[in-house]
Design an enzyme around this catalytic site. Structure first.
Site, PDB file in Angstrom:
ATOM      1  N   HIS A 247       0.847  -1.266   0.120  1.00 21.91           N
ATOM      2  CA  HIS A 247      -0.189   0.152   0.003  1.00 21.91           C
ATOM      3  C   HIS A 247       0.879   1.223   0.012  1.00 21.91           C
ATOM      4  O   HIS A 247       1.936   1.359   0.716  1.00 21.91           O
ATOM      5  CB  HIS A 247      -0.685   0.034   1.345  1.00 21.91           C
ATOM      6  CG  HIS A 247      -2.196   0.902   1.044  1.00 21.91           C
ATOM      7  ND1 HIS A 247      -1.886   2.124   1.322  1.00 21.91           N
ATOM      8  CD2 HIS A 247      -3.120   0.826   0.772  1.00 21.91           C
ATOM      9  CE1 HIS A 247      -2.958   2.876   1.037  1.00 21.91           C
ATOM     10  NE2 HIS A 247      -4.154   1.989   0.676  1.00 21.91           N
TER      11      HIS A 247
ATOM     12  N   ASP B  32      -7.813  -5.318   0.057  1.00 23.52           N
ATOM     13  CA  ASP B  32      -8.459  -5.981  -0.963  1.00 23.52           C
ATOM     14  C   ASP B  32      -8.039  -7.603  -0.743  1.00 23.52           C
ATOM     15  O   ASP B  32      -8.582  -8.619  -1.534  1.00 23.52           O
ATOM     16  CB  ASP B  32      -8.063  -5.633  -2.270  1.00 23.52           C
ATOM     17  CG  ASP B  32      -8.480  -4.425  -2.652  1.00 23.52           C
ATOM     18  OD1 ASP B  32      -9.677  -4.165  -2.315  1.00 23.52           O
ATOM     19  OD2 ASP B  32      -7.847  -3.388  -3.086  1.00 23.52           O
TER      20      ASP B  32
HETATM   21  N1  ACO Z   1       3.946  -7.660  -4.625  1.00 28.46           N
HETATM   22  C1  ACO Z   1       5.239  -7.692  -4.926  1.00 28.46           C
HETATM   23  N2  ACO Z   1       6.262  -6.642  -4.754  1.00 28.46           N
HETATM   24  C2  ACO Z   1       5.519  -5.681  -4.527  1.00 28.46           C
HETATM   25  C3  ACO Z   1       4.014  -5.323  -4.381  1.00 28.46           C
HETATM   26  C4  ACO Z   1       3.492  -6.687  -4.458  1.00 28.46           C
HETATM   27  N3  ACO Z   1       1.899  -6.595  -4.160  1.00 28.46           N
HETATM   28  N4  ACO Z   1       3.689  -4.271  -4.049  1.00 28.46           N
HETATM   29  C5  ACO Z   1       5.149  -3.462  -4.116  1.00 28.46           C
HETATM   30  N5  ACO Z   1       6.101  -4.444  -4.324  1.00 28.46           N
HETATM   31  C6  ACO Z   1       7.332  -3.845  -4.446  1.00 28.46           C
HETATM   32  C7  ACO Z   1       7.929  -3.439  -5.798  1.00 28.46           C
HETATM   33  O1  ACO Z   1       8.120  -4.051  -6.828  1.00 28.46           O
HETATM   34  C8  ACO Z   1       9.086  -2.436  -5.209  1.00 28.46           C
HETATM   35  O2  ACO Z   1      10.232  -3.052  -5.122  1.00 28.46           O
HETATM   36  P1  ACO Z   1      11.581  -2.463  -5.726  1.00 28.46           P
HETATM   37  O3  ACO Z   1      11.962  -1.523  -4.627  1.00 28.46           O
HETATM   38  O4  ACO Z   1      12.686  -3.735  -5.574  1.00 28.46           O
HETATM   39  O5  ACO Z   1      11.450  -2.046  -7.060  1.00 28.46           O
HETATM   40  C9  ACO Z   1       8.781  -1.859  -3.959  1.00 28.46           C
HETATM   41  O6  ACO Z   1       7.624  -3.090  -3.399  1.00 28.46           O
HETATM   42  C10 ACO Z   1       7.785  -0.829  -3.936  1.00 28.46           C
HETATM   43  O7  ACO Z   1       6.876  -0.812  -4.618  1.00 28.46           O
HETATM   44  P2  ACO Z   1       5.982   0.336  -5.300  1.00 28.46           P
HETATM   45  O8  ACO Z   1       5.289   0.023  -6.539  1.00 28.46           O
HETATM   46  O9  ACO Z   1       6.948   1.590  -5.322  1.00 28.46           O
HETATM   47  O10 ACO Z   1       5.165   0.967  -4.159  1.00 28.46           O
HETATM   48  P3  ACO Z   1       3.779   2.024  -4.366  1.00 28.46           P
HETATM   49  O11 ACO Z   1       3.650   2.270  -2.808  1.00 28.46           O
HETATM   50  O12 ACO Z   1       4.081   2.925  -5.484  1.00 28.46           O
HETATM   51  O13 ACO Z   1       2.548   0.970  -4.780  1.00 28.46           O
HETATM   52  C11 ACO Z   1       0.782  -0.409  -4.624  1.00 28.46           C
HETATM   53  C12 ACO Z   1       1.560   0.541  -3.900  1.00 28.46           C
HETATM   54  C13 ACO Z   1       0.321   0.217  -6.064  1.00 28.46           C
HETATM   55  C14 ACO Z   1      -0.572  -0.658  -3.688  1.00 28.46           C
HETATM   56  C15 ACO Z   1       1.716  -1.905  -4.729  1.00 28.46           C
HETATM   57  O14 ACO Z   1       1.913  -2.178  -3.692  1.00 28.46           O
HETATM   58  C16 ACO Z   1       1.016  -2.796  -5.555  1.00 28.46           C
HETATM   59  O15 ACO Z   1       1.100  -2.881  -6.783  1.00 28.46           O
HETATM   60  N6  ACO Z   1       0.288  -3.798  -4.921  1.00 28.46           N
HETATM   61  C17 ACO Z   1      -0.673  -4.796  -5.347  1.00 28.46           C
HETATM   62  C18 ACO Z   1      -1.979  -4.205  -5.924  1.00 28.46           C
HETATM   63  C19 ACO Z   1      -2.766  -4.078  -4.923  1.00 28.46           C
HETATM   64  O16 ACO Z   1      -3.218  -4.776  -3.875  1.00 28.46           O
HETATM   65  N7  ACO Z   1      -3.442  -2.822  -5.008  1.00 28.46           N
HETATM   66  C20 ACO Z   1      -4.480  -2.137  -3.838  1.00 28.46           C
HETATM   67  C21 ACO Z   1      -4.022  -1.006  -3.057  1.00 28.46           C
HETATM   68  S1  ACO Z   1      -5.038  -0.967  -1.643  1.00 28.46           S
HETATM   69  C22 ACO Z   1      -6.373  -0.129  -2.682  1.00 28.46           C
HETATM   70  O17 ACO Z   1      -6.186   0.739  -3.465  1.00 28.46           O
HETATM   71  C23 ACO Z   1      -7.611  -0.142  -2.132  1.00 28.46           C
END
Ligand code: ACO
Length: 437
Positions: free
Chosen positions: A316, A373
């Site tokens: 998140h 979620d």
């Molecule tokens: N699975 C695996 N790796 C992940 C995940 C995940 N779900 N989420 C983040 N990471 C990793 C990224 O690859 C990144 O790794 P790195 O530093 O080696 O490049 C690091 O964690 C940071 O990730 P970001 O994408 O920069 O984090 P951000 O804060 O931008 O993204 C997000 C948040 C979009 C929610 C992300 O965690 C994600 O895609 N999660 C899965 C989708 C999801 O569940 N969305 C619902 C969010 S809650 C809502 O909207 C109600």
């Protein structure tokens, strides 16, 4: 104004030095000791703007609706802890709180509930507009279009040309909260070539929705309390979440003076994507794929760590701790499945994924925890909702939050939202006639 929390902040100003020059910036402090540099004068003073791709470090407004401490896993609506509300309140009461700032007394709640239930039938033109959409239109597209049609059917609440119309907010808000489930069910029943029962004033909000979705066409039959309570909890947990993608979109649209119908329809579109509200659908797809492939979850975790896929329902932008809503839903999930007498093979996969991820360095170092979620989709599936409607259910729960933020903009917003950019394109060039290209 609270006392300053950080001793190094001697007054309300900070100094920023760029090259030889130092500029004074105001400091803003929130009621929970959050601190911000007010950079609104920076460009005028220095010609610099700030740059923050994805807005992870940018406060777009001051708001009194919701407080989140992502490090501690705290979520409060209007000062009330989410777990406290989940235990003691219900969706309509919480909607009132979110929109109006205070818990309603009995008369206020009755008034609000009556207003909501009075509007639950759709005007015929809106039903026709929904039915006229291609059947392949995604339920989120139907919801956004249905909301625009709804605004058209109630022009008296939709007065764009006069700017924000706060006088009709109470009616517009009740109408939107009331009819988002009706729009969703109309589309669903239409896709099955079925008629749906009319909403009944003697039913609760969730009973009416479930009856419109799954009930007999003549309205007969009972909706089990365990089912309507589980749905009510999911809606309550989604009611607001401060400046997320869809809420910021709603505020952005509202800042231009648009009415609540247009602003909420835009928020619905913003919610649709898989990185935001669409994640609840993606979680179920992921869990089904893992189940069908015979994986116990470990291969999937490995591919997520290698960046080949994402563990949907994890991570998140704000929470760097367990999402408090996921915590509540995790135990609600067990109770709901037991009450429904449903066994879900994907629930055990979800539990195993969570257990593995929470002790894996990759997820621990990045502070990736289950978000709202991760478990909501499993409950929604057990309740009988088709997967492509999950994000619509999120939208139904979030409607009061969007409306609360529309109201905040209408009451306090002084400026149209208009970020700047750093242009990285071509410099001035001369037009080349087509035959010379
Ligand atoms: N699975 C695996 N790796 C992940 C995940 C995940 N779900 N989420 C983040 N990471 C990793 C990224 O690859 C990144 O790794 P790195 O530093 O080696 O490049 C690091 O964690 C940071 O990730 P970001 O994408 O920069 O984090 P951000 O804060 O931008 O993204 C997000 C948040 C979009 C929610 C992300 O965690 C994600 O895609 N999660 C899965 C989708 C999801 O569940 N969305 C619902 C969010 S809650 C809502 O909207 C109600």
């Amino acid at each position: 104004m609270p006392n300053f929390y950080y001793p190094f902040v001697m007054d309300n100003t900070a100094k920023i030095t760029i090259g030889e020059k130092t500029y004074d910036l105001n400091i803003i402090q929130g009621t929970e000791a959050e601190l911000a540099l007010d950079i609104s004068s920076l460009r005028r003073q220095s010609k610099f703007i700030t740059f923050d791709d994805g807005y992870g470090n940018t406060g777009s407004c001051e708001s009194s609706v919701t407080f989140i401490d992502g490090d501690k896993g705290i979520l409060r609506y209007r000062g009330y802890d989410i777990a406290n509300l989940a235990e003691n309140s219900n969706f309509l009461e919480t909607s009132y709180l979110v929109m109006y700032g205070e818990l309603p007394n009995s008369a206020e709640l009755e008034n609000f509930s009556d207003r909501v239930s009075n509007y639950s039938k759709l005007p015929i033109e809106v039903t026709q507009a929904i039915k006229a959409l291609p059947l392949s239109t995604h339920p989120m597209g139907v919801l956004a279009s249905g909301l625009q049609a709804l605004g058209g059917a109630y022009p008296q609440f939709c007065t764009n040309n006069r700017g924000h119309d706060l006088e009709s907010f109470d009616e517009a808000a009740a109408l939107i909260i009331s009819t988002v489930p009706t729009i969703a069910s109309t589309r669903y029943r239409n896709s099955l070539s079925e008629n749906m029962p009319s909403p009944s004033p003697s039913n609760t909000y969730c009973e009416n929705f479930l009856s419109m979705m799954f009930g007999n066409e003549d309205g007969s039959g009972e909706i089990p309390k365990s089912v309507s309570n589980a749905l009510d909890l999911i809606f309550l947990l989604h009611a607001d979440h401060e400046q997320n993608c869809s809420t910021s979109t709603c505020r952005m649209i509202a800042s231009g003076g648009a009415n609540p119908f247009a602003s909420v329809a835009g928020a619905v579109s913003a919610l649709w994507g898989p990185l935001h509200g669409g994640a609840n659908m993606a979680v179920i797809k992921m869990l089904n794929d893992i189940h069908d492939s015979g994986d116990d979850g470990s291969r999937f975790i490995e591919s997520a760590k290698q960046g080949k896929t994402r563990l949907m329902g994890f991570g998140h932008r704000v929470y760097r701790n367990y999402d408090p809503r996921a915590k509540i839903l995790k135990s609600a999930c067990d109770e709901a499945l037991e009450a429904l007498g449903v066994s879900s093979p994907i629930l055990s996969i979800a539990r195993r994924l969570e257990e593995e991820a929470l002790k894996d360095d990759y997820f621990v170092e990045r502070k990736l925890y289950p978000n709202v979620d991760f478990y909501s989709g499993i409950i929604l599936q057990a309740l009988g909702f088709p997967t492509d409607m999950f994000t619509v259910l999120f939208a139904i729960g979030r409607a009061p939050g969007w409306l609360a933020h529309w109201k905040e903009i209408a009451e306090n917003g002084k400026k149209i939202h208009r970020p700047r950019q750093i242009y990285q394109g071509s410099q001035l060039r001369s037009f080349i006639p087509i035959l010379d290209r």
